[in-house]
Design a protein around this motif. Structure first.
Motif, PDB file in Angstrom:
ATOM      1  N   LEU A 461      45.422   6.686  29.996  1.00 32.18           N
ATOM      2  CA  LEU A 461      46.082   5.870  30.894  1.00 32.18           C
ATOM      3  C   LEU A 461      44.653   4.920  31.452  1.00 32.18           C
ATOM      4  CD1 LEU A 461      48.279   4.358  32.462  1.00 32.18           C
ATOM      5  CD2 LEU A 461      48.006   5.869  33.748  1.00 32.18           C
ATOM      6  N   ARG A 462      43.670   5.149  32.039  1.00 30.34           N
ATOM      7  CA  ARG A 462      42.585   4.269  33.222  1.00 30.34           C
ATOM      8  C   ARG A 462      41.836   3.480  31.537  1.00 30.34           C
ATOM      9  NH1 ARG A 462      37.573   7.919  34.635  1.00 30.34           N
ATOM     10  NH2 ARG A 462      36.964   7.552  32.490  1.00 30.34           N
ATOM     11  N   GLY A 463      41.692   4.461  30.633  1.00 26.44           N
ATOM     12  CA  GLY A 463      40.731   3.489  29.262  1.00 26.44           C
ATOM     13  C   GLY A 463      41.943   2.231  28.740  1.00 26.44           C
ATOM     14  N   MET A 464      43.248   2.515  28.918  1.00 27.88           N
ATOM     15  CA  MET A 464      44.305   0.995  28.201  1.00 27.88           C
ATOM     16  C   MET A 464      44.349  -0.405  29.455  1.00 27.88           C
ATOM     17  SD  MET A 464      47.613   2.657  26.746  1.00 27.88           S
ATOM     18  CE  MET A 464      47.987   3.595  27.821  1.00 27.88           C
ATOM     19  N   VAL A 465      44.340   1.063  30.535  1.00 23.03           N
ATOM     20  CA  VAL A 465      44.550  -0.817  31.738  1.00 23.03           C
ATOM     21  C   VAL A 465      42.945  -1.425  31.593  1.00 23.03           C
ATOM     22  CG1 VAL A 465      44.934  -0.255  33.934  1.00 23.03           C
ATOM     23  CG2 VAL A 465      46.247   0.548  33.017  1.00 23.03           C
ATOM     24  N   MET A 471      40.716  -8.314  28.549  1.00 19.21           N
ATOM     25  CA  MET A 471      40.827  -9.028  27.790  1.00 19.21           C
ATOM     26  C   MET A 471      41.799 -10.094  28.853  1.00 19.21           C
ATOM     27  SD  MET A 471      43.067  -6.387  25.253  1.00 19.21           S
ATOM     28  CE  MET A 471      42.181  -5.115  24.448  1.00 19.21           C
ATOM     29  N   ALA A 472      42.309  -9.953  29.371  1.00 19.04           N
ATOM     30  CA  ALA A 472      43.269 -10.830  30.396  1.00 19.04           C
ATOM     31  C   ALA A 472      42.175 -12.083  30.708  1.00 19.04           C
ATOM     32  CB  ALA A 472      43.720 -10.906  32.067  1.00 19.04           C
ATOM     33  N   GLU A 473      41.129 -11.833  30.625  1.00  9.42           N
ATOM     34  CA  GLU A 473      40.258 -12.920  30.586  1.00  9.42           C
ATOM     35  C   GLU A 473      40.018 -13.312  29.880  1.00  9.42           C
ATOM     36  OE1 GLU A 473      38.841 -13.509  34.190  1.00  9.42           O
ATOM     37  OE2 GLU A 473      39.134 -11.827  34.548  1.00  9.42           O
ATOM     38  N   ARG A 474      40.908 -13.240  29.190  1.00  8.13           N
ATOM     39  CA  ARG A 474      40.687 -14.468  27.841  1.00  8.13           C
ATOM     40  C   ARG A 474      41.636 -14.581  27.111  1.00  8.13           C
ATOM     41  NH1 ARG A 474      37.566  -9.405  26.189  1.00  8.13           N
ATOM     42  NH2 ARG A 474      38.219  -8.609  24.571  1.00  8.13           N
ATOM     43  N   MET A 475      42.788 -14.122  27.832  1.00 13.00           N
ATOM     44  CA  MET A 475      43.850 -14.017  26.860  1.00 13.00           C
ATOM     45  C   MET A 475      44.768 -14.533  27.686  1.00 13.00           C
ATOM     46  SD  MET A 475      45.028 -10.097  25.186  1.00 13.00           S
ATOM     47  CE  MET A 475      44.323  -9.868  23.424  1.00 13.00           C
ATOM     48  N   SER A 476      46.466 -15.386  26.841  1.00 16.79           N
ATOM     49  CA  SER A 476      47.879 -15.653  27.395  1.00 16.79           C
ATOM     50  C   SER A 476      47.910 -14.605  28.557  1.00 16.79           C
ATOM     51  CB  SER A 476      47.871 -16.706  26.734  1.00 16.79           C
ATOM     52  OG  SER A 476      48.719 -16.011  25.548  1.00 16.79           O
ATOM     53  N   THR A 482      51.582  -8.946  24.878  1.00 17.65           N
ATOM     54  CA  THR A 482      51.731  -8.270  23.478  1.00 17.65           C
ATOM     55  C   THR A 482      50.992  -6.930  23.406  1.00 17.65           C
ATOM     56  OG1 THR A 482      52.663 -10.232  22.195  1.00 17.65           O
ATOM     57  CG2 THR A 482      52.157  -8.499  20.639  1.00 17.65           C
ATOM     58  N   ARG A 483      50.048  -7.179  23.641  1.00 17.38           N
ATOM     59  CA  ARG A 483      48.529  -6.188  23.463  1.00 17.38           C
ATOM     60  C   ARG A 483      49.446  -4.460  24.494  1.00 17.38           C
ATOM     61  NH1 ARG A 483      43.158  -5.757  21.335  1.00 17.38           N
ATOM     62  NH2 ARG A 483      42.835  -4.231  21.127  1.00 17.38           N
ATOM     63  N   ILE A 484      50.068  -5.207  25.118  1.00 17.14           N
ATOM     64  CA  ILE A 484      50.366  -3.720  26.476  1.00 17.14           C
ATOM     65  C   ILE A 484      51.054  -2.978  25.639  1.00 17.14           C
ATOM     66  CG2 ILE A 484      51.483  -3.057  28.381  1.00 17.14           C
ATOM     67  CD1 ILE A 484      49.923  -5.429  29.723  1.00 17.14           C
ATOM     68  N   VAL A 485      52.551  -3.719  25.263  1.00 17.83           N
ATOM     69  CA  VAL A 485      53.768  -3.646  24.156  1.00 17.83           C
ATOM     70  C   VAL A 485      52.994  -2.175  23.268  1.00 17.83           C
ATOM     71  CG1 VAL A 485      55.226  -4.049  22.532  1.00 17.83           C
ATOM     72  CG2 VAL A 485      54.690  -5.119  24.782  1.00 17.83           C
ATOM     73  N   ASP A 486      51.914  -2.731  22.715  1.00 17.41           N
ATOM     74  CA  ASP A 486      51.048  -2.077  20.793  1.00 17.41           C
ATOM     75  C   ASP A 486      50.657  -1.201  22.103  1.00 17.41           C
ATOM     76  OD1 ASP A 486      52.617  -4.167  19.159  1.00 17.41           O
ATOM     77  OD2 ASP A 486      50.941  -5.361  18.952  1.00 17.41           O
ATOM     78  N   ASP A 487      49.879  -1.109  22.947  1.00 20.92           N
ATOM     79  CA  ASP A 487      48.597   0.159  22.752  1.00 20.92           C
ATOM     80  C   ASP A 487      49.503   0.915  23.573  1.00 20.92           C
ATOM     81  OD1 ASP A 487      46.517  -1.654  22.066  1.00 20.92           O
ATOM     82  OD2 ASP A 487      45.922  -1.499  24.116  1.00 20.92           O
ATOM     83  N   THR A 488      50.999   0.800  24.050  1.00 19.88           N
ATOM     84  CA  THR A 488      51.357   2.010  24.897  1.00 19.88           C
ATOM     85  C   THR A 488      52.451   2.564  23.971  1.00 19.88           C
ATOM     86  OG1 THR A 488      53.636   0.406  25.243  1.00 19.88           O
ATOM     87  CG2 THR A 488      51.123   0.998  26.984  1.00 19.88           C
ATOM     88  N   ASN A 489      52.605   1.736  22.752  1.00 20.49           N
ATOM     89  CA  ASN A 489      53.476   2.135  21.445  1.00 20.49           C
ATOM     90  C   ASN A 489      55.029   2.268  22.005  1.00 20.49           C
ATOM     91  OD1 ASN A 489      54.248   2.863  18.904  1.00 20.49           O
ATOM     92  ND2 ASN A 489      53.713   4.460  18.412  1.00 20.49           N
ATOM     93  N   ILE A 514      61.332 -10.926  27.257  1.00 20.74           N
ATOM     94  CA  ILE A 514      59.832 -10.982  28.910  1.00 20.74           C
ATOM     95  C   ILE A 514      58.774 -11.567  28.148  1.00 20.74           C
ATOM     96  CG2 ILE A 514      58.901  -9.734  30.203  1.00 20.74           C
ATOM     97  CD1 ILE A 514      60.446  -7.554  30.223  1.00 20.74           C
ATOM     98  N   THR A 515      58.642 -11.103  26.787  1.00 21.46           N
ATOM     99  CA  THR A 515      57.172 -12.265  26.361  1.00 21.46           C
ATOM    100  C   THR A 515      56.959 -13.506  26.040  1.00 21.46           C
ATOM    101  OG1 THR A 515      56.802 -10.183  25.167  1.00 21.46           O
ATOM    102  CG2 THR A 515      55.475 -12.049  23.755  1.00 21.46           C
ATOM    103  N   ASN A 516      58.991 -13.629  25.799  1.00 23.77           N
ATOM    104  CA  ASN A 516      59.526 -14.819  25.348  1.00 23.77           C
ATOM    105  C   ASN A 516      59.556 -16.032  27.009  1.00 23.77           C
ATOM    106  OD1 ASN A 516      60.185 -14.842  22.643  1.00 23.77           O
ATOM    107  ND2 ASN A 516      61.779 -14.408  22.784  1.00 23.77           N
ATOM    108  N   ALA A 517      59.281 -15.505  27.902  1.00 21.39           N
ATOM    109  CA  ALA A 517      58.958 -15.462  28.880  1.00 21.39           C
ATOM    110  C   ALA A 517      58.278 -15.932  30.083  1.00 21.39           C
ATOM    111  CB  ALA A 517      60.186 -15.284  30.165  1.00 21.39           C
ATOM    112  N   ALA A 518      56.669 -15.156  29.062  1.00 21.12           N
ATOM    113  CA  ALA A 518      55.470 -15.385  29.559  1.00 21.12           C
ATOM    114  C   ALA A 518      55.181 -16.480  28.555  1.00 21.12           C
ATOM    115  CB  ALA A 518      54.492 -14.210  28.580  1.00 21.12           C
TER     116      ALA A 518
END
Length: 679
Positions: A461-465, A471-476, A482-489, A514-518
């Motif tokens: 969990l620590r590694g993912m967060v 990533m948040a510094e360079r991602m929308s 989308t990455r969170i949903v993928d990484d957590t499967n 939720i992703t559409n709202a983002a």
């Protein structure tokens, strides 16, 4: 600007300075007046960004923005042109608090908690004061706290107001609840209003600074303002006094959540130089429906003097139908709808309106038996769904790892070997060290009681967060989600929890929403701020605060071609060709609680009935059951006093009620057929 406006509407649109009260009766074109007035201010060289318009729902704010823009020249509609600030009360207060929260002891980047987090904090508060398990549930405590906050009552004041043991217990827990929120740098929805009011009261320089941002203030649905909103409006407008409020005291139906009809009734006293404009031409309902509505609401003594005039034809007279019992009531109403649908009317032309949440059961049963499409408005909020709370908790964790409720929500979601034992170990160790739970996840080696599998789960969990934070510094925000949903499967988690393919698809669609709202947020904001926490928290503000009124869910439900079943409170602001106002009996409408609260509460119930009547465009049917089951046994009912008032037989209600309550028992009434009376 005068095209399509009647004389009173034109007067409201062209009065551009000083305080003004626009009394807008049901169906009189209120939204048109507000939007035309905003456009007219801009046409008269008022800078758009110096105009503030506030309403109660995000949907209403969006419509107001679009309609006002459509009335302006094309040069004024460009995306980069200054725009008036049109928002909900909560959204306005978030912006104010983001600028000044530190003066109240909150961080600038405070977070806003959802219902699940509120219940968690309430549960902890009850444990801290050692409340007996059966004395007060977290949801009951939140009910007390919500009512106190809507009345601008602090924890200290609540302690002095308690009369019963239960209230004293709730007040003690309220103090702990509020301290916990503040210590965590968190606010609930009611705090957004209450703390803005406190900010304006304690820091006059802040009030002046915020008031000086605008030259004109418009408030929609003024009859629904609570004490905090009333004080915020006064604070923003008392300098320039260019305040226009629009509303209808006859549609003030939210007293139970803090709204005070006295605000609109005493507007001329608060602002002595105010102009009062009455909009009385109703464009929604037929003449016979309007006549009935006028007759009913005239029985309220504390109201502005006004009478609706129908701009439409007379139309069929409203019906009053009596049935043997609630089953016959539901059966006959559904058969009536089926008959009309057989004549070519669409399902969405019909609404069945009721006072209490228990009433729709019989109607749902009959609608299913008749195989007619229907939708029950006001089910579970989008933001109460498990998937939404999970995904937003992950996102909160990226913005603020010290958010304990978010950590606990995702600790073992999806499962990673962190069960109840591991959770207790982490929480206990964090409490002992005076650290947030994330501190134990950052350095779990010293936590006793963690199994090897649990330690691996913590590190995962620590590694993912940490990777998401980078990533948040360079991602929308949308890409990050989308990455969170993928990484957590997370899709596999949905498949694990739900066997039904349709259930899986609908829940996965919620994650997609939720992703559409983002993505919409990213498009709207365009630029990516470097401050990761601020960017994510702004998105959460936009999502949570903008939708806390649940108007989006209601709009989506009403878009279906289905018969609408809803409470009278949910129906406000809507209209339908055919309306069935059911359960018109004493104890239902007016509700039994209001019968103990005196004339003030009866007056609000009468306004609620008035709202129901004025939802109908073409035909109105009011129904009652001669008997209704209570604890499995049929009990005779008393027709609602409002039926007698509408039919000009108010004096007969007193006689009927006295006879029903006499020592000899209730009077006998015929209940042989489905239709015992037609009026």
């Amino acid at each position: 600007m005068a095209d399509g406006l009647n004389p009173p509407q034109r007067e409201a649109v062209n009065t551009l300075s000083g305080p003004m009260l626009v009394l807008a009766g049901a169906g009189t074109g209120k939204t048109r007046v507000v939007t035309y007035r905003i456009a007219n201010l801009i046409r008269n060289r008022i800078k758009p960004e110096r105009i503030l318009a506030v309403t109660f729902t995000r949907k209403a704010a969006g419509e107001m923005q679009e309609r006002a823009a459509s009335l302006l020249p094309k040069s004024r509609r460009k995306a980069d042109s200054p725009q008036p600030e049109i928002s909900t009360f909560h959204a306005l207060c978030v912006k104010i608090l983001r600028r000044h929260a530190p003066q109240l002891g909150y961080p600038e980047l405070f977070s806003i908690c959802d219902r699940g987090e509120q219940e968690s904090v309430a549960r902890s508060a009850l444990r801290e004061i050692r409340a007996p398990a059966d004395s007060l549930k977290p949801s009951d405590l939140l009910g007390y706290i919500g009512r106190w906050k809507m009345g601008s009552i602090s924890p200290r004041q609540a302690m002095g107001l308690g009369e019963t043991d239960r209230e004293h217990l709730a007040a003690a827990a309220y103090r702990r609840y509020q301290k916990t929120l503040k210590d965590r740098g968190v606010m609930d929805f009611d705090d957004l209003l209450l703390l803005t009011e406190e900010l304006f009261t304690k820091f006059p320089e802040v009030r002046h600074q915020e008031a000086n941002r605008f030259d004109h203030v418009l408030i929609d649905e003024y009859q629904d303002t609570n004490h905090s909103q009333y004080e915020i409006v006064r604070g923003l407008a008392s300098g320039h006094r260019n305040l226009c409020v629009v509303g209808d005291d006859d549609q003030s139906i939210y007293g139970w959540r803090g709204a005070e009809v006295s605000h609109i009734l005493r507007f001329a006293k608060d602002w002595p130089e105010a102009k009062v404009v009455r909009l009385e031409d109703n464009y929604r309902s037929s003449g016979s429906i309007i006549d009935l509505a006028n007759t009913l609401i005239a029985f309220n003594s504390e109201r502005h003097d006004k009478v609706l005039r129908a701009a439409r034809h007379e139309g069929p007279k409203p019906r009053i139908l009596q049935f043997k019992d609630e089953q016959e009531e539901a059966l006959q109403v559904v058969q009536d709808i089926r008959r009309l649908m057989g004549m070519g009317r669409g399902a969405k032309d019909f609404a069945i309106l009721f006072r209490t949440n228990e009433q729709p059961r019989a109607f749902e049963t009959e609608l299913r038996a008749a195989k007619l499409p229907y939708v029950l408005i006001g089910g579970m909020s989008f933001f109460d769904r498990r998937e939404v709370r999970d995904i937003l908790a992950f996102l909160k964790l990226v913005a603020d790892p010290t958010d304990d409720p978010a950590v606990l929500r995702v600790l073992n979601t999806p499962p990673r070997g962190l069960g109840d034992a591991a959770r207790k170990s982490l929480v206990s160790e964090a409490a002992a060290r005076g650290l947030p739970i994330w501190g134990m996840i950052e350095n779990p080696t010293g936590v006793t009681g963690l199994s090897k599998a649990a330690l691996e789960g913590v590190l995962k969990l620590r590694g993912m967060v940490e990777s998401w934070h980078e990533m948040a510094e360079r991602m929308s925000v949308a890409d990050l989600l989308t990455r969170i949903v993928d990484d957590t499967n997370y899709q596999a988690e949905i498949a694990r929890l739900y066997e039904d393919p349709n259930d899986r698809d609908s829940r996965w669609a919620v994650v997609e929403e939720i992703t559409n709202a983002a993505a919409n947020y990213d498009t709207k904001k365009k630029s990516r701020k470097k401050d990761t926490r601020k960017r994510i928290l702004t998105f959460l503000d936009d999502l949570l605060v903008g939708n806390q009124d649940e108007s989006r869910d209601k709009e989506k439900q009403l878009s279906q071609n289905a018969i609408a079943l809803m409470t009278l409170h949910s129906a406000k602001g809507l209209e339908f060709p055919f309306v069935y106002l059911v359960g018109m009996e004493e104890g239902i409408l007016p509700h039994k609680r209001s019968l103990e609260g005196g004339e003030t509460q009866i007056a609000e119930e009468r306004r609620l009935a008035y709202v129901g009547v004025t939802r109908a465009q073409d035909e109105l049917t009011m129904t009652m059951a001669l008997t209704r089951r209570k604890w499995g046994k049929p009990r005779e009912t008393i027709p609602s006093r409002f039926l007698f008032e509408m039919t000009g037989q108010a004096e007969n209600f007193v006689k009927r009620k006295q006879a029903a309550e006499s020592p000899k028992g209730p009077t006998k009434r015929s209940g042989r057929g489905a239709r015992a009376r037609r009026g």
